[in-house]
Design an enzyme around this catalytic site. Sequence first.
Site, PDB file in Angstrom:
ATOM      1  CG  HIS A 132      -0.321  -0.024   2.546  1.00 43.12           C
ATOM      2  ND1 HIS A 132       0.400   1.015   3.081  1.00 43.12           N
ATOM      3  CD2 HIS A 132      -0.307  -0.999   3.494  1.00 43.12           C
ATOM      4  CE1 HIS A 132       0.821   0.709   4.292  1.00 43.12           C
ATOM      5  NE2 HIS A 132       0.417  -0.536   4.560  1.00 43.12           N
ATOM      6  CB  CYS A 154       1.568  -3.618   5.068  1.00 42.66           C
ATOM      7  SG  CYS A 154      -0.043  -4.161   5.668  1.00 42.66           S
TER       8      CYS A 154
END
Length: 179
Positions: A132, A154
Amino acid sequence: MRKKFIVLAALIISLFVYTKLMAKIGSGSPPPDAPLEQRADLIRVYKAERRMVLLRGDAPISTYRVSLGMAADEGPKQREGDEKTPEGRYEIDWRNPRSMAHLSLHISYPSPDDRRNAEAGGFPPGGNIMIHGLPNGWGLFGNAHQLLDWTDGCIAVTNSEMRDIWARVPNHTPIEIVP
């Protein structure tokens, strides 16, 4: 002293509200798909180097500096909340154009082995591991986000890089995350 505390508390609350508001607003429209010859058929992440490479065949087509989970240097993700980035072979299995970060591509963690290993230790394996951009509303930090690992596991890039990755990476693209 009390006045400084009140100002600091107000600042923290304001940042929290701003982040929540920007998360609800979203990141706008995703970019169109890149032409077929510019699309990746493999993503490889080198955790130790904080580098992600999009490949087409054996040829790199794009490289990005990344930030990882706050405990990424302590090995592969083992359970929910350990703040580690997984290691292994997964795929991009869905995408979220309205995520709290600027666009996101979901990584298919946990694999059946990841799930078994976590459950053998008595822990849930965790999930929602994504590639992301920056949290919505925080794009002005750009490359400064690379100064430290700040995610919960992430793989983070700048917003402009995320738009490029979104356009070049179709669903079901394999991703290899190596130490």
